[in-house]
Design a protein around this motif. Sequence first.
Motif, PDB file in Angstrom:
ATOM      1  N   LYS A   6     -25.811  31.081  36.888  1.00 54.67           N
ATOM      2  CA  LYS A   6     -25.525  31.653  35.569  1.00 54.67           C
ATOM      3  C   LYS A   6     -25.538  33.182  35.643  1.00 54.67           C
ATOM      4  O   LYS A   6     -24.663  33.853  35.098  1.00 54.67           O
ATOM      5  CB  LYS A   6     -26.566  31.181  34.549  1.00 54.67           C
ATOM      6  N   ILE A   7     -26.556  33.716  36.304  1.00 56.79           N
ATOM      7  CA  ILE A   7     -26.655  35.172  36.426  1.00 56.79           C
ATOM      8  C   ILE A   7     -25.496  35.712  37.262  1.00 56.79           C
ATOM      9  O   ILE A   7     -24.872  36.719  36.913  1.00 56.79           O
ATOM     10  CB  ILE A   7     -28.010  35.577  37.049  1.00 56.79           C
ATOM     11  N   LYS A   8     -25.191  35.022  38.351  1.00 53.10           N
ATOM     12  CA  LYS A   8     -24.093  35.463  39.214  1.00 53.10           C
ATOM     13  C   LYS A   8     -22.771  35.466  38.453  1.00 53.10           C
ATOM     14  O   LYS A   8     -21.987  36.429  38.540  1.00 53.10           O
ATOM     15  CB  LYS A   8     -24.004  34.545  40.438  1.00 53.10           C
ATOM     16  N   ALA A   9     -22.531  34.409  37.692  1.00 54.42           N
ATOM     17  CA  ALA A   9     -21.286  34.335  36.913  1.00 54.42           C
ATOM     18  C   ALA A   9     -21.258  35.413  35.832  1.00 54.42           C
ATOM     19  O   ALA A   9     -20.234  36.047  35.577  1.00 54.42           O
ATOM     20  CB  ALA A   9     -21.149  32.946  36.283  1.00 54.42           C
ATOM     21  N   GLY A  10     -22.420  35.644  35.199  1.00 56.74           N
ATOM     22  CA  GLY A  10     -22.504  36.640  34.145  1.00 56.74           C
ATOM     23  C   GLY A  10     -22.307  38.065  34.636  1.00 56.74           C
ATOM     24  O   GLY A  10     -21.879  38.938  33.884  1.00 56.74           O
ATOM     25  N   ILE A  18     -19.031  47.329  41.066  1.00 60.19           N
ATOM     26  CA  ILE A  18     -19.950  48.043  41.953  1.00 60.19           C
ATOM     27  C   ILE A  18     -19.832  47.563  43.393  1.00 60.19           C
ATOM     28  O   ILE A  18     -19.486  48.308  44.303  1.00 60.19           O
ATOM     29  CB  ILE A  18     -21.419  47.861  41.486  1.00 60.19           C
ATOM     30  N   SER A  19     -20.117  46.281  43.593  1.00 62.62           N
ATOM     31  CA  SER A  19     -20.266  45.754  44.938  1.00 62.62           C
ATOM     32  C   SER A  19     -18.980  45.845  45.759  1.00 62.62           C
ATOM     33  O   SER A  19     -18.997  46.266  46.919  1.00 62.62           O
ATOM     34  CB  SER A  19     -20.728  44.292  44.861  1.00 62.62           C
ATOM     35  N   SER A  20     -17.865  45.462  45.155  1.00 60.18           N
ATOM     36  CA  SER A  20     -16.602  45.477  45.899  1.00 60.18           C
ATOM     37  C   SER A  20     -16.253  46.879  46.374  1.00 60.18           C
ATOM     38  O   SER A  20     -15.827  47.075  47.515  1.00 60.18           O
ATOM     39  CB  SER A  20     -15.471  44.921  45.020  1.00 60.18           C
ATOM     40  N   GLN A  21     -16.452  47.862  45.482  1.00 56.12           N
ATOM     41  CA  GLN A  21     -16.125  49.239  45.864  1.00 56.12           C
ATOM     42  C   GLN A  21     -17.048  49.758  46.957  1.00 56.12           C
ATOM     43  O   GLN A  21     -16.619  50.470  47.863  1.00 56.12           O
ATOM     44  CB  GLN A  21     -16.205  50.146  44.628  1.00 56.12           C
ATOM     45  N   ILE A  22     -18.323  49.400  46.867  1.00 52.38           N
ATOM     46  CA  ILE A  22     -19.274  49.854  47.890  1.00 52.38           C
ATOM     47  C   ILE A  22     -18.949  49.211  49.234  1.00 52.38           C
ATOM     48  O   ILE A  22     -18.959  49.879  50.281  1.00 52.38           O
ATOM     49  CB  ILE A  22     -20.728  49.559  47.464  1.00 52.38           C
ATOM     50  N   HIS A  23     -18.644  47.914  49.218  1.00 51.83           N
ATOM     51  CA  HIS A  23     -18.264  47.242  50.473  1.00 51.83           C
ATOM     52  C   HIS A  23     -17.046  47.917  51.099  1.00 51.83           C
ATOM     53  O   HIS A  23     -17.020  48.177  52.312  1.00 51.83           O
ATOM     54  CB  HIS A  23     -17.958  45.763  50.205  1.00 51.83           C
ATOM     55  N   SER A  24     -16.047  48.185  50.282  1.00 52.54           N
ATOM     56  CA  SER A  24     -14.829  48.836  50.806  1.00 52.54           C
ATOM     57  C   SER A  24     -15.143  50.204  51.388  1.00 52.54           C
ATOM     58  O   SER A  24     -14.635  50.580  52.450  1.00 52.54           O
ATOM     59  CB  SER A  24     -13.795  48.980  49.682  1.00 52.54           C
ATOM     60  N   MET A  25     -15.976  50.956  50.681  1.00 52.56           N
ATOM     61  CA  MET A  25     -16.344  52.290  51.152  1.00 52.56           C
ATOM     62  C   MET A  25     -17.097  52.225  52.478  1.00 52.56           C
ATOM     63  O   MET A  25     -16.803  52.972  53.417  1.00 52.56           O
ATOM     64  CB  MET A  25     -17.201  52.986  50.083  1.00 52.56           C
ATOM     65  N   LEU A  26     -18.041  51.299  52.591  1.00 46.42           N
ATOM     66  CA  LEU A  26     -18.837  51.189  53.823  1.00 46.42           C
ATOM     67  C   LEU A  26     -17.967  50.806  55.018  1.00 46.42           C
ATOM     68  O   LEU A  26     -18.202  51.258  56.141  1.00 46.42           O
ATOM     69  CB  LEU A  26     -19.965  50.162  53.630  1.00 46.42           C
ATOM     70  N   HIS A  27     -16.954  49.970  54.778  1.00 50.30           N
ATOM     71  CA  HIS A  27     -16.062  49.565  55.866  1.00 50.30           C
ATOM     72  C   HIS A  27     -15.247  50.741  56.407  1.00 50.30           C
ATOM     73  O   HIS A  27     -14.740  50.680  57.531  1.00 50.30           O
ATOM     74  CB  HIS A  27     -15.111  48.453  55.404  1.00 50.30           C
ATOM     75  N   ALA A 298     -27.430  38.961  42.832  1.00 49.46           N
ATOM     76  CA  ALA A 298     -26.152  38.665  42.155  1.00 49.46           C
ATOM     77  C   ALA A 298     -25.263  39.907  42.069  1.00 49.46           C
ATOM     78  O   ALA A 298     -24.044  39.803  42.082  1.00 49.46           O
ATOM     79  CB  ALA A 298     -26.425  38.118  40.762  1.00 49.46           C
ATOM     80  N   LEU A 299     -25.893  41.072  41.985  1.00 50.71           N
ATOM     81  CA  LEU A 299     -25.157  42.323  41.842  1.00 50.71           C
ATOM     82  C   LEU A 299     -24.499  42.758  43.147  1.00 50.71           C
ATOM     83  O   LEU A 299     -23.358  43.224  43.153  1.00 50.71           O
ATOM     84  CB  LEU A 299     -26.119  43.419  41.361  1.00 50.71           C
ATOM     85  N   PHE A 300     -25.207  42.594  44.249  1.00 55.61           N
ATOM     86  CA  PHE A 300     -24.741  43.147  45.520  1.00 55.61           C
ATOM     87  C   PHE A 300     -24.267  42.097  46.526  1.00 55.61           C
ATOM     88  O   PHE A 300     -24.001  42.426  47.679  1.00 55.61           O
ATOM     89  CB  PHE A 300     -25.855  43.985  46.165  1.00 55.61           C
ATOM     90  N   GLU A 301     -24.173  40.850  46.105  1.00 50.45           N
ATOM     91  CA  GLU A 301     -23.707  39.804  47.018  1.00 50.45           C
ATOM     92  C   GLU A 301     -22.313  40.151  47.535  1.00 50.45           C
ATOM     93  O   GLU A 301     -21.464  40.665  46.801  1.00 50.45           O
ATOM     94  CB  GLU A 301     -23.678  38.452  46.300  1.00 50.45           C
ATOM     95  N   ARG A 302     -22.098  39.868  48.788  1.00 51.54           N
ATOM     96  CA  ARG A 302     -20.807  40.185  49.411  1.00 51.54           C
ATOM     97  C   ARG A 302     -19.659  39.511  48.674  1.00 51.54           C
ATOM     98  O   ARG A 302     -19.735  38.326  48.348  1.00 51.54           O
ATOM     99  CB  ARG A 302     -20.815  39.721  50.878  1.00 51.54           C
ATOM    100  N   PRO A 303     -18.593  40.236  48.363  1.00 46.37           N
ATOM    101  CA  PRO A 303     -17.453  39.618  47.667  1.00 46.37           C
ATOM    102  C   PRO A 303     -16.882  38.463  48.454  1.00 46.37           C
ATOM    103  O   PRO A 303     -16.864  38.505  49.693  1.00 46.37           O
ATOM    104  CB  PRO A 303     -16.448  40.771  47.561  1.00 46.37           C
TER     105      PRO A 303
END
Length: 306
Positions: A6-10, A18-27, A298-303
Amino acid sequence: MGFFDKIKAGLKKTRENISSQIHSMLHAFTKIDEELFEELEELLVMADVGVNTAERICDTLRARVKERGITDPNEIMGLLEEVVTEMIDGDNALHLDTQPSVILVIGVNGVGKTTTIGKIASRLKKEGKSVILGAADTFRAAAIEQLEVWADRAGVPIIKHAEGADPAAVVFDTISAAKARRCDVVICDTAGRLHNKKNLMDELAKISRIIDKSLPGCSKEVLLVLDATTGQNAVNQARVFKEAAGLTGIVLTKLDGTAKGGVVLAIREDRGLPVKFIGVGEQVDDLQPFVAADFARALFERPEQP
C-alpha cells in the motif's frame, strides 16, 4: 494488498520523481566525487526535501562514504535509504495510555482533516477501543455534518453543538460524555484557521485548559493534518501550528496524488515533528501508521526495469 505494498503504491509518483532521477544520475558517474554530491543535493531540493535537509543528507553521505571506503556510485542509493530512515525515524506511535485519552486534530480547510478523523476512529475501533468524536470545528460551514457522516461510517458516537458554538464547550461536553460512557479515546475536530494566529492560539489554549481541568494527566495527542500535494507550504503550516498548538505529530494526506512526498523529510528535519500517519488512498484502511524504514524503502526502491 499488504501493508508495505500500500505504501509502495501510494508513493509511486514521489518514487518516480526522486528515485528514478537519482538512479539515472548515479549511472552517469564512474566515481564518487563532489560533483556527484552536488547533483544529488540539487535533485533532493527539487523533490521538496528542502534545502537544509538536502544539505544534511549529503553531508552525512560524504562522511559515511569516507568512513566505509565506498567508491562505487551504485552503492549510494542503499546508503541514502539508510540515512533517510535514520532521519525520519522517531516516536511515530500514538500514545493513548489513559481512559479516556484525547486526540485533538487540527488542519486548514481542504487537507482531509474530517476524513482523517473518521479513518483514525475506524482504525482504533477495529483495535478494540471505544471512541467518541467531538465536532469542535464549529465555524467551518458543513464541518459538523461531514464529521457526522464519518461517525456513522465508523460506527462511533458524536457530540455536537450548533454551528458557531464555542469549540471549548463542545470539547468539554465530549469529555463529559466519554467519562460517563467509559470511552477509551476522545477525538476532537478542532480549529484550522490561519488568518488570525492570535485567535487560533487563544482558542487552542482554552481547549487545552478544558482538557487539563477535566482530565488531569490524560494522554493527549495534538495532530496536524497536512496535504502532501502542497509541498513546502505544508512545512510552513507545520511551523505556524507548532508555535500555536503544541503539536505532538503530523498526519500527511494525499501522498498517492503527488510527487512531493519528499516533504516528509523536510517536516521531520526542519520542524522536528514525528509523522504519525500517512494517507495513501481513499479507502478507510489507506491511512497507514508511519514506519520510517518502510517509507524510505518504498521511496528509494530501484525502479522496475521495462
